[in-house]
Design an enzyme around this catalytic site. Structure first.
Site, mmCIF file in Angstrom:
data_model
loop_
_atom_site.group_PDB
_atom_site.id
_atom_site.type_symbol
_atom_site.label_atom_id
_atom_site.label_comp_id
_atom_site.label_asym_id
_atom_site.label_seq_id
_atom_site.Cartn_x
_atom_site.Cartn_y
_atom_site.Cartn_z
ATOM 1 N N ASP A 78 33.614 24.975 41.832
ATOM 2 C CA ASP A 78 34.246 26.132 42.474
ATOM 3 C C ASP A 78 35.757 25.938 42.497
ATOM 4 O OD1 ASP A 78 35.153 28.185 44.121
ATOM 5 O OD2 ASP A 78 33.443 28.070 45.472
ATOM 6 N N SER A 90 30.963 34.137 50.181
ATOM 7 C CA SER A 90 32.427 34.030 50.204
ATOM 8 C C SER A 90 33.036 34.713 51.427
ATOM 9 C CB SER A 90 32.988 34.592 48.896
ATOM 10 O OG SER A 90 34.323 34.230 48.717
ATOM 11 N N HIS A 114 32.081 29.487 41.638
ATOM 12 C CA HIS A 114 32.071 30.396 42.781
ATOM 13 C C HIS A 114 31.069 31.505 42.488
ATOM 14 C CE1 HIS A 114 34.026 31.658 46.502
ATOM 15 N NE2 HIS A 114 34.040 32.907 46.046
#
Length: 218
Positions: free
Chosen positions: A162, A94, A190
């Site tokens: 996600d 991320s 995610h």
């Protein structure tokens, strides 16, 4: 292979170490991992309740939407690589991916870093939440960044569900050369596929091994 490991915003190095523990075990080999913690205090990210205690502090590498904070994070990472490296590659999740790619997308920074590959989970392009690019060396901007700008072997793994960064991992992958790009989309969100998602874990390991095999041939 010696990997530099960057966590996501709202977690910490210990959590990321746990998140990729099953993957590291399945990957095997003589790989080593150096986990670097962010320095910006951050509220805990959603979905990590089982990975952190109430006493765990969580961090980010930079403040979202702050060009100054992002620039400092990139400069700090560059210094870390120079003093604590060399590293063969980066494993990131991320926000950590965005930071890593700010190094890789700049030709001089990348060359000086010596990084040879990247493994990215639920990634996002650099500069997406930081305004203008924080680089001393190039004039690359998000609008001028071309497909294939990052030409080292990369792996892109993200979840079909996600909801936090929808579409961003795909956008990032297109900044990387299609000749050296490996992708796997798992059924989760995610997250990093772990022991609870055997299929996602094994497929993630397989695609990483494919990338490492190509790297070994270069």
């Amino acid at each position: 292979m010696h990997f530099l490991c960057l966590h996501g915003a709202g977690t910490n190095s210990k959590i990321f170490e746990f998140q990729i523990a099953a993957l590291r075990y399945e990957l095997g080999g003589d790989h080593t991992y150096d986990f670097v913690e962010g320095v910006v205090a951050q509220d805990r990210a959603p979905g990590i309740e089982n990975l952190a205690t109430s006493e765990d502090l969580c961090f980010a590498y930079y403040k979202p939407h702050s060009t100054e904070s992002f620039k400092k994070a990139v400069d700090d990472l560059e210094k870390y690589i120079k003093t604590d490296g060399p590293f063969d590659g980066i494993i990131a999740f991320s926000q950590g991916v965005s930071l890593a790619c700010a190094i890789l997308i700049d030709e001089l920074r990348h060359r000086e870093s010596g990084l040879r590959c990247g493994i990215f989970f639920s990634g996002r392009p650099p500069f997406i939440d930081a305004g203008t690019p924080p680089t001393r060396y190039s004039h690359t901007t998000p609008s001028k960044t071309r497909e294939g700008t990052i030409n080292i072997p990369t792996v892109h793994i993200w979840g079909a569900e996600d909801k936090i960064e929808p579409g961003q991992a795909l956008a990032l992958s297109r900044l990387c050369s299609s000749d050296n790009r490996y992708e796997y989309i798992h059924g989760g969100g995610h997250e990093v596929p772990g022991s609870r998602d055997k299929e996602g874990l094994i497929e993630s390991v397989n695609v990483i091994r494919c990338m490492l095999t190509q790297l070994g041939r270069n």
